[in-house]
Every structure is written in C-alpha cells, then in structure tokens.
Design an enzyme around this catalytic site. Structure first.
Site, mmCIF file in Angstrom:
data_model
loop_
_atom_site.group_PDB
_atom_site.id
_atom_site.type_symbol
_atom_site.label_atom_id
_atom_site.label_comp_id
_atom_site.label_asym_id
_atom_site.label_seq_id
_atom_site.Cartn_x
_atom_site.Cartn_y
_atom_site.Cartn_z
ATOM 1 N N ASP A 18 37.822 40.440 34.895
ATOM 2 C CA ASP A 18 37.876 41.893 35.112
ATOM 3 C C ASP A 18 38.566 42.221 36.441
ATOM 4 O OD1 ASP A 18 37.459 44.533 34.568
ATOM 5 O OD2 ASP A 18 35.350 44.542 35.157
ATOM 6 N N HIS A 35 47.857 42.994 34.512
ATOM 7 C CA HIS A 35 47.581 42.054 33.418
ATOM 8 C C HIS A 35 48.490 40.825 33.512
ATOM 9 C CE1 HIS A 35 44.731 44.778 31.835
ATOM 10 N NE2 HIS A 35 45.601 45.679 31.409
ATOM 11 N N LEU A 129 40.699 19.483 27.132
ATOM 12 C CA LEU A 129 39.975 20.734 27.387
ATOM 13 C C LEU A 129 40.072 21.581 26.124
ATOM 14 C CD1 LEU A 129 38.808 22.945 29.543
ATOM 15 C CD2 LEU A 129 41.147 23.741 29.593
HETATM 16 C C1 FPP Z 1 40.237 43.496 32.414
HETATM 17 O O1 FPP Z 1 40.768 44.165 33.548
HETATM 18 C C2 FPP Z 1 41.258 42.672 31.750
HETATM 19 C C3 FPP Z 1 41.735 42.835 30.465
HETATM 20 C C4 FPP Z 1 41.243 43.871 29.534
HETATM 21 C C5 FPP Z 1 42.798 41.969 29.917
HETATM 22 C C6 FPP Z 1 42.705 40.524 30.307
HETATM 23 C C7 FPP Z 1 43.992 39.862 30.056
HETATM 24 C C8 FPP Z 1 44.522 38.917 30.875
HETATM 25 C C9 FPP Z 1 43.839 38.404 32.077
HETATM 26 C C10 FPP Z 1 45.863 38.357 30.588
HETATM 27 C C11 FPP Z 1 45.916 37.485 29.383
HETATM 28 C C12 FPP Z 1 45.139 36.244 29.435
HETATM 29 C C13 FPP Z 1 45.165 35.319 28.431
HETATM 30 C C14 FPP Z 1 44.345 34.090 28.549
HETATM 31 C C15 FPP Z 1 46.006 35.475 27.208
HETATM 32 P P1 FPP Z 1 40.773 45.729 33.549
HETATM 33 O O2 FPP Z 1 42.063 46.207 32.971
HETATM 34 O O3 FPP Z 1 39.532 46.237 32.874
HETATM 35 O O4 FPP Z 1 40.725 46.042 35.108
HETATM 36 P P2 FPP Z 1 40.015 47.265 35.819
HETATM 37 O O5 FPP Z 1 38.539 47.136 35.544
HETATM 38 O O6 FPP Z 1 40.339 47.055 37.262
HETATM 39 O O7 FPP Z 1 40.639 48.520 35.253
#
Ligand code: FPP
Length: 247
Positions: A18, A35, A129
C-alpha cells in the site's frame, strides 16, 4: 546486504503493497508513476526473498474492490500488469521462480488471462520460490468460491457434509496447497487486513509499517523478518505447551 540469518525464517510472507498513490502525490507525479515504482519494489522484494531463502511469497496486487477505482487508474494498472507479464516472466523463470495467480481471473481482459495462464504453465516446475500474485482477489470471494466448490462436491456425492473439516476447506481456497502465511506485512500506514487472505491469516504474525510501498527496501524486509524471529507463536496454547518461541 546483511546476510546473517535470523533464527527462524518465515516460510511464507504475504504483503499488502500500500502507498503507491501517496508516494506519487508527494512527488507531484500521476498515480500510475507510483504503481510503476511499486512494481520495482515488488521486483526487489522478490529478489530479497530468494536471497533469504523464503520459499513462498504472496503479493496483493489488485483487490476485488480495486475494480471500482477511476477507469483511467484501472486502465493504467492493467497496462502495467500486461507489460510486467511480457517483461518479467522470463526473468522470474530463469531464477527458478514459480508464478501463480490467485483471484477471480475471469474478470480480466482475454490477453491478460492468456498471459497469466502462460506464465503459470511456463514456471510450474520451478521450486526456488513460489510467488502468488493476488489479482481480482478478495478474502470473502475466496471463502465463497470454496463454499461453492464444497457444495458441488456434496451434491455430486464426493463428500458428505459432516466430513467437511478445516483441511477440506483450506484445500478449496485459492492459496492451496501452499501453507498459510507466517508473516503478513502491510506498508503505507493502515492497520487493516482489507479483505486479504481472511481464512489463511488466522495465526499469522501481523507487521505494519508506515513506509510507502515504493520505498520498501531490503533493510525493511530484513527488519520484518527479524521482528518475526522474536515473536512467540502459541496458536492458542500456553507458552509452556508450545515450549518457547516459534515452535
Ligand atoms: C496500493 O497503493 C497498490 C495497488 C492498488 C496496486 C499494487 C500494484 C503494484 C505494486 C504493481 C504491480 C505489482 C505486481 C507484483 C504485478 P494505493 O494506490 O492504494 O496507494 P495509496 O493508498 O497511497 O493511494
């Protein structure tokens, strides 16, 4: 990097990644830049787990609720996933990493579904893994699909209702057959499970950090693993029954 091994290594780490959006906003960048940086952090964490010898890693990449984000953000995430499938899978395979996708995969575009299927197929014999990537995943969705599966087994006469136990239920969940996570990590400051692996986290040690996911680095994973090594896991028993820490 520090390679001194903690006394007890988690055999399965599950992470809610997050804070990508806030990381981007602080830099006056669009959310998709967060992202993209999050993908780099995921890559680094996978490498760290391999170095530590952690056998199973589960990453929450896209929840069933994330479909409700603005279309532009969902679109950019899908593009990022598709790009990652094209560029990362060969490298993961070369490093003997098995990739599995858990979640309601049928909600994704055909090209993504095909990419996920191919990645799983290509890497299925790898043993260094196991990387579970949760996409379109929700803990409640998972439990419901398990219930439906077991109900179908009952209807078909493969099992009788009184025989359904925790083992049967676990085996019907998306993560099966890997063991439940020992260590859960959530970055980004919230102290919630947010509909992640609701059944599987029953006895998992929960580690929360304010660090935003793109800033999560080697030393942080080391710190979480060390913290885990100091936990006393009792699984509902007394310390005397368990005979000390981590048994
Ligand atoms: C949460 O941060 C993150 C996501 C909803 C997307 C996670 C995706 C990645 C880390 C990239 C892809 C990874 C793989 C393994 C394919 P948020 O957008 O909720 O952040 P915020 O809370 O600061 O708004």
């Amino acid at each position: 990097m520090n390679m001194s091994k903690p006394a007890v290594l988690p055999q399965h780490i599950a992470i809610i990644m997050d804070g990508n959006g806030r990381w981007a906003r602080r830099r006056l960048l669009p959310r998709y830049a967060g992202h993209r940086a999050g993908l780099s952090a995921a890559r680094a964490t996978i490498e760290s787990c391999v170095r530590h010898g952690v056998p199973v890693l589960t990453l929450f990449a896209f929840s069933s609720e994330n479909w409700q984000r603005p279309q532009t953000e969902v679109g950019s995430l899908m593009e990022l996933f598709l790009g990652a499938l094209e560029t990362e899978v060969q490298n993961l395979n070369a490093n003997h990493i098995r990739i599995r996708f858990i979640g309601a995969l049928d909600g994704f575009a055909a090209a993504l579904q095909e990419g996920m299927r191919r990645a799983q197929q290509l890497t299925r014999e790898n043993t260094r893994l196991t990387l579970n990537i949760a996409v379109g995943y929700g803990g409640r969705w998972d439990m419901l699909q398990a219930v439906r599966r077991l109900a179908a087994d009952v209807a078909a006469g493969r099992i009788s209702t009184p025989d359904i136990d925790e083992v049967h239920f676990s085996n019907a969940l998306a993560l099966a057959p890997v063991p439940d996570p020992d260590l859960f990590i959530r970055t980004g400051g919230e102290r919630r499970i947010s509909n992640f692996l609701l059944w599987n986290l029953a006895y998992t040690e929960l580690y929360f950090t304010d660090t935003l996911w793109p800033d999560f680095a080697d030393q942080e994973l080391d710190a979480a693993i060390r913290w885990f090594a100091g936990r006393q896991r009792r699984f509902g028993l007394t310390p005397e029954q368990r005979g000390g820490t981590h048994v």
